[in-house]
Write a protein that holds these residues in place. Sequence first.
Motif, mmCIF file in Angstrom:
data_model
loop_
_atom_site.group_PDB
_atom_site.id
_atom_site.type_symbol
_atom_site.label_atom_id
_atom_site.label_comp_id
_atom_site.label_asym_id
_atom_site.label_seq_id
_atom_site.Cartn_x
_atom_site.Cartn_y
_atom_site.Cartn_z
ATOM 1 N N ALA A 178 2.450 6.576 6.514
ATOM 2 C CA ALA A 178 1.925 7.617 5.625
ATOM 3 C C ALA A 178 1.602 8.889 6.405
ATOM 4 O O ALA A 178 1.855 10.000 5.928
ATOM 5 N N ARG A 226 3.974 1.104 -1.052
ATOM 6 C CA ARG A 226 3.584 2.314 -0.322
ATOM 7 C C ARG A 226 4.722 3.331 -0.307
ATOM 8 O O ARG A 226 4.516 4.510 -0.614
ATOM 9 N N LEU A 233 5.004 7.048 -2.014
ATOM 10 C CA LEU A 233 5.215 8.241 -1.192
ATOM 11 C C LEU A 233 6.559 8.907 -1.460
ATOM 12 O O LEU A 233 6.801 10.022 -1.009
ATOM 13 N N MET A 251 -3.087 4.451 1.857
ATOM 14 C CA MET A 251 -1.747 3.869 1.948
ATOM 15 C C MET A 251 -1.759 2.688 2.923
ATOM 16 O O MET A 251 -1.037 1.709 2.728
#
Lengths: 212, 212, 212
Positions: A107, A46, A50, A120
């Motif tokens: 997120a 994740r 990101l 996410m």
Amino acid sequence: MLHIIYLIAISAEAGSGALTAMRRKMDVFGVALVGTVTALGGGSVRDMLLGHYPLGWVQHPEYLLFTVGAALAAAAAAQLLQRLKSAFLLLDALGLVAFSIIGCDVAAAAGVHVAVVVLMGMITGTAGGLLRDIVCNQVPLVLRRDLYATVALATGALYMAQLHYGVGRDVATLVALAAGFGLRLAALRMSLALPVPGRGRPGALDAAGGEG
Amino acid sequence: MLHIIYLIAISAEAGSGALTAMRRKMDVFGVALVGTVTALGGGSVRDMLLGHYPLGWVQHPEYLLFTVGAALAAAAAAQLLQRLKSAFLLLDALGLVAFSIIGCDVAAAAGVHVAVVVLMGMITGTAGGLLRDIVCNQVPLVLRRDLYATVALATGALYMAQLHYGVGRDVATLVALAAGFGLRLAALRMSLALPVPGRGRPGALDAAGGEG
Amino acid sequence: MLHIIYLIAISAEAGSGALTAMRRKMDVFGVALVGTVTALGGGSVRDMLLGHYPLGWVQHPEYLLFTVGAALAAAAAAQLLQRLKSAFLLLDALGLVAFSIIGCDVAAAAGVHVAVVVLMGMITGTAGGLLRDIVCNQVPLVLRRDLYATVALATGALYMAQLHYGVGRDVATLVALAAGFGLRLAALRMSLALPVPGRGRPGALDAAGGEG
């Protein structure tokens, strides 16, 4: 509270990774590593998607002690865990749901679209198990199994919907946890599953044209 | 000096990737690609985990010539390399140890905790081989084999311990290189291996409960 | 124009991922996920290697609707697609070539060396299929198949060469698209392939020494 659930979750995931590694006859190092990848892989994937650095375990290396310890404990107690399989599945379900909520929080703090937030969350909940299966060279269970990723998606969507409608974070967390956990248990107990496309038409796909 | 060892290391790793790709009957492109992934994958994974951009080969694309050249040379000389297997294993051991030390240097410069530094050294040394095995669809050898990752971990720990106690960088590098190299050769020669949990209890795990 | 081709490309790739997932008997969720990974994985890997954030689908989550929709449509129409295999291969070839050019544009904007630009184009074109095969636990076709990655590389090189010699972007795009598309079709029709090293010497590699 979520922090304690997080520690339970990474321990349960590390244990599940350790058991998979043992079935592949890996040595203790492999068991510890696969356990750690299973536990921390979801959050790492994740954060790399990101561009959110540093990763959790880079900033908090003490998590590694937790996952290595849990993996080795699970390996030591493998025979016991068989008898405790139900307890293990409960912990794992709790981990899946907790990871999904934590992933949504991270997120959302990064300011992305709510659809990406929920995705996410799902990635946080499931990518660790995906990496575990890739490393252990088996078709990922998460892609074939009874509502696993669907539970993660539903949990995250419920959590974000509550926040959107002004529900407090603590209440939203508890509700999403309870609902996701219940859905996962129901899926396990009733063998709920999503439909498998093409089933019942054997041979239909043998020559289908998937290219690169 | 470490730079020369680095070039030797990526060449050796590219060669090992090329031989694995050949056993999978890949074409010359696949051979070059798997060789390159094996050689540069460890450093790339480390840098992506650290958020340390640009990646080495993005900044120094000439490394790609090295790895492609080494992969194709290894493929051309595959029959010869069988007879030279010992030389090949020596180069590979040197690469593993050199990568681990280089990885520690990069991670230490990023200012992370020393435990993460040593782990990043291990990742640098072993992730290339892990990616090679994933791409070639086999259970990663690094997770099953004679002290491979353990050597990387021990080398990095010894290197960082020396730096911590004020030993000069050059001396620390040489000592860690020699000790790691020696340990790896000893492991190869004496078939040292870590214990495999659960061995001797066949069937014990067949129904164990690893979930996602 | 490239944007429309991009949408066609991700739809075709999502379809190819969906068909592969169906052959693995995944449920509808797995089919949608593998389709999405196949379609968006190449660009995501490129951006993560470049440290280029946010990723495309994080910024434009509507792409996810496209890939999920295309994957489910392909699954629903699987039997039809078998008969349409030629049309499917045409779309896929168009996607490969379009992805390579788009990947070059993104990498060039990041200011990296032209060799890395062309490589990033190839990664954009092929990494989705690579991820699809890893997730589905099969040796990546892209590493074994008829000029697939080579077409991506040639397309990117031709595109960048034209830009270097002052050709306008639109013309360069069209020429590279047409040439790459033609090369891919020629490779399919004539079963062009790169040589496979070591073929014809069975057994030569059985004991070869690839280490980690």
